[in-house]
Design a protein around this motif. Structure first.
Motif, PDB file in Angstrom:
ATOM      1  N   SER A  26      13.240   4.336  -1.407  1.00 22.89           N
ATOM      2  CA  SER A  26      13.086   5.529  -2.240  1.00 22.89           C
ATOM      3  C   SER A  26      12.034   6.497  -1.717  1.00 22.89           C
ATOM      4  O   SER A  26      12.291   7.693  -1.540  1.00 22.89           O
ATOM      5  N   LEU A  27      10.829   5.989  -1.517  1.00 18.93           N
ATOM      6  CA  LEU A  27       9.731   6.892  -1.180  1.00 18.93           C
ATOM      7  C   LEU A  27       9.958   7.627   0.139  1.00 18.93           C
ATOM      8  O   LEU A  27       9.833   8.858   0.185  1.00 18.93           O
ATOM      9  N   PRO A  28      10.293   6.936   1.236  1.00 20.13           N
ATOM     10  CA  PRO A  28      10.495   7.693   2.480  1.00 20.13           C
ATOM     11  C   PRO A  28      11.663   8.668   2.417  1.00 20.13           C
ATOM     12  O   PRO A  28      11.574   9.780   2.957  1.00 20.13           O
ATOM     13  N   LYS A  37       0.809  -1.215   0.000  1.00 19.15           N
ATOM     14  CA  LYS A  37       0.000   0.000   0.000  1.00 19.15           C
ATOM     15  C   LYS A  37       0.845   1.270   0.000  1.00 19.15           C
ATOM     16  O   LYS A  37       0.301   2.376   0.087  1.00 19.15           O
ATOM     17  N   SER A  38       2.158   1.132  -0.084  1.00 16.65           N
ATOM     18  CA  SER A  38       3.027   2.296   0.095  1.00 16.65           C
ATOM     19  C   SER A  38       2.798   3.360  -0.972  1.00 16.65           C
ATOM     20  O   SER A  38       2.800   4.562  -0.673  1.00 16.65           O
ATOM     21  N   VAL A  73      12.941  10.208  -0.310  1.00 14.73           N
ATOM     22  CA  VAL A  73      12.578  11.346  -1.158  1.00 14.73           C
ATOM     23  C   VAL A  73      11.569  12.240  -0.451  1.00 14.73           C
ATOM     24  O   VAL A  73      11.672  13.477  -0.493  1.00 14.73           O
ATOM     25  N   TRP A  74      10.591  11.648   0.213  1.00 13.25           N
ATOM     26  CA  TRP A  74       9.623  12.446   0.969  1.00 13.25           C
ATOM     27  C   TRP A  74      10.326  13.317   2.012  1.00 13.25           C
ATOM     28  O   TRP A  74      10.036  14.520   2.134  1.00 13.25           O
ATOM     29  N   LEU A  75      11.228  12.730   2.775  1.00 17.63           N
ATOM     30  CA  LEU A  75      11.923  13.473   3.827  1.00 17.63           C
ATOM     31  C   LEU A  75      12.710  14.642   3.240  1.00 17.63           C
ATOM     32  O   LEU A  75      12.661  15.772   3.755  1.00 17.63           O
ATOM     33  N   LEU A  76      13.417  14.394   2.149  1.00 20.30           N
ATOM     34  CA  LEU A  76      14.231  15.442   1.536  1.00 20.30           C
ATOM     35  C   LEU A  76      13.364  16.530   0.900  1.00 20.30           C
ATOM     36  O   LEU A  76      13.704  17.723   0.955  1.00 20.30           O
ATOM     37  N   LEU A  77      12.250  16.141   0.299  1.00 23.86           N
ATOM     38  CA  LEU A  77      11.359  17.142  -0.296  1.00 23.86           C
ATOM     39  C   LEU A  77      10.738  18.036   0.772  1.00 23.86           C
ATOM     40  O   LEU A  77      10.614  19.257   0.583  1.00 23.86           O
ATOM     41  N   LEU A  78      10.347  17.453   1.886  1.00 26.72           N
ATOM     42  CA  LEU A  78       9.791  18.271   2.967  1.00 26.72           C
ATOM     43  C   LEU A  78      10.853  19.204   3.536  1.00 26.72           C
ATOM     44  O   LEU A  78      10.556  20.357   3.894  1.00 26.72           O
ATOM     45  N   ALA A  79      12.093  18.723   3.605  1.00 27.06           N
ATOM     46  CA  ALA A  79      13.181  19.590   4.061  1.00 27.06           C
ATOM     47  C   ALA A  79      13.379  20.755   3.093  1.00 27.06           C
ATOM     48  O   ALA A  79      13.520  21.912   3.510  1.00 27.06           O
ATOM     49  N   HIS A  80      13.378  20.457   1.793  1.00 29.13           N
ATOM     50  CA  HIS A  80      13.503  21.526   0.794  1.00 29.13           C
ATOM     51  C   HIS A  80      12.355  22.517   0.930  1.00 29.13           C
ATOM     52  O   HIS A  80      12.568  23.742   0.894  1.00 29.13           O
ATOM     53  N   LEU A  81      11.156  22.001   1.065  1.00 33.93           N
ATOM     54  CA  LEU A  81       9.968  22.856   1.172  1.00 33.93           C
ATOM     55  C   LEU A  81      10.109  23.844   2.332  1.00 33.93           C
ATOM     56  O   LEU A  81       9.911  25.059   2.164  1.00 33.93           O
TER      57      LEU A  81
END
Length: 416
Positions: free
Chosen positions: A234-236, A159-160, A238-246
């Protein structure tokens, strides 16, 4: 002279068309998306023309035009296609029955209806802009609730990808709510947060999640001996890095952005190479998915270079070039690639790119380069005008062909 059709015949034809549009989630939402592809950029092209050349009497929005451009493209144009795809594929990913029309037609009506109202509201009608964003938010909430229901009812083991897409749509709903608060008087920081959420919390997570699941799958189905690689990390990550960028970009901590963008550039480049595009250049419908994905590491290499130079010298180079390598290069190209694939398959047509789709995809690469060129100096607004009208030129034939497909029966005579 032939008599015009009777009111009863017109009513029957309208009912038939309405039933056809409601027969599958992608039909109303993709049709709305194709209209938005032209509407959003038509307004922006005229606005840029006004900025560069002047247009007497052209009404100005009640908010900064760049913010309006960012919000309605990120929350209107692209998500119409994303909702159309996810409302179709969520049940299939999760082993659930297809959704009835009563669950997706309201999403299409609210998101697209609100989007149109908001666009008209940009013509110095602030009350209509507020109403449009509110209606769009209602559509998002209906869509999120519907997809969450599918996820809750599923007993599927994997379900990821569904959770990732649902999280992104939830952040998109938050972004619209925050922007609506700004329209009603909240600080400008709310508008900036909404714009960042649209890019790094909504669009990019969904695009990457869908590619993480589908690109290796499509390649493995076509290429003999292809090794499907879909790493769990990959997903966790990338999510962590995108939120950091945001958060860093929203708070203007530009000197620290490299901490997020350098790893993102490496992660996206690793995926692009690991998915072995050199093995997947045939057929064209598969090749364009890999070619479009290549823009993602390119965009984040540009971000990383920009960040490192800024951290070292305090000079901001490249302007919005990385953002538009992402927005036009990756989001735009992948839209053409993926929507063409879904449209061909779900209309009973061969899985082929075709001349119109190739023309659109090829011209869009030129548009992306033109938009990047605009950041390198000279008559910036002239380059922006050229890129905006180039987008319209690239998409017009593709939009007309796609819209005709959504409005007509499947080529193979099957329902849907």
């Amino acid at each position: 002279m032939a008599e015009s059709r009777s009111p009863a015949a017109k009513s029957a034809a309208f009912a038939e068309l309405s039933a056809r549009l409601a027969s599958a989630p992608h039909r109303p939402l993709f049709l709305a998306g194709t209209i938005a592809v032209l509407l959003s950029m038509a307004w922006w092209a005229v606005e840029l023309t006004w900025m560069r050349f002047g247009l007497a009497g052209w009404p100005q929005p009640s908010i900064p035009p760049g913010w309006a451009h960012a919000m309605l493209i990120q929350y209107g144009l692209f998500p119409l296609f994303m909702f159309g795809f996810l409302l179709t594929t969520f049940p299939r990913w999760l082993g659930r029955p297809d959704l009835p029309w009563t669950r997706y037609v309201p999403v299409a009506g609210c998101v697209f209806g609100g989007y149109v109202l908001a666009n008209v509201g940009l013509l110095d009608l602030p009350w209509l802009l507020k109403l449009g964003i509110a209606v769009m938010l209602a559509g998002y909430l209906i869509g999120v609730w519907t997809l969450a229901g599918v996820l809750r009812a599923s007993v599927a083991e994997r379900k990821s990808h569904a959770r990732s897409c649902l999280a992104a749509l939830s952040l998109g709903s938050l972004g619209l709510a925050v922007f609506l608060a700004y329209l009603f008087g909240a600080p400008a920081d709310c508008a900036l947060l909404a714009i960042k959420l649209g890019t790094y919390g909504l669009l990019l997570p969904i695009y990457f999640t869908v590619m993480h699941r589908m690109l290796p799958f499509f390649s493995g189905n076509v290429v003999a001996g292809y090794k499907v690689i879909r790493p769990d990390w990959s997903l966790p990550v990338v999510w962590l890095l995108l939120l950091a960028h945001l958060l860093l970009e929203w708070r203007s901590a530009l000197g620290w952005l490299w901490l997020a963008d350098v790893p993102l550039a490496l992660a996206f480049a690793w995926h692009a190479l690991t998915w072995q595009p050199w093995k997947a250049m045939r057929p064209g419908l598969l090749a364009v998915l890999h070619l479009a994905f290549a823009w993602l590491p390119v965009a984040f290499v540009l971000y990383a270079v920009q960040d490192v130079v800024y951290a070292a010298s305090g000079h901001l180079i490249l302007g919005r070039a990385p953002l538009h390598a992402l927005g036009i290069g990756f989001f735009g190209s992948m839209l053409v690639a993926m929507v063409t694939r879904v449209t061909q398959g779900h209309s009973g047509r061969p899985l082929q790119m075709g001349a119109v789709a190739w023309l659109c995809f090829g011209l869009l690469q030129v548009v992306a380069l033109l938009r990047i060129r605009a950041e390198l100096g000279g008559d910036v607004y002239l380059w922006l005008v050229i890129a905006a009208y180039g987008w319209l030129l690239a998409f017009l034939p593709w939009v007309l062909r796609s819209a005709w497909i959504y409005l007509t029966p499947r080529a193979d005579g099957k329902p849907g």
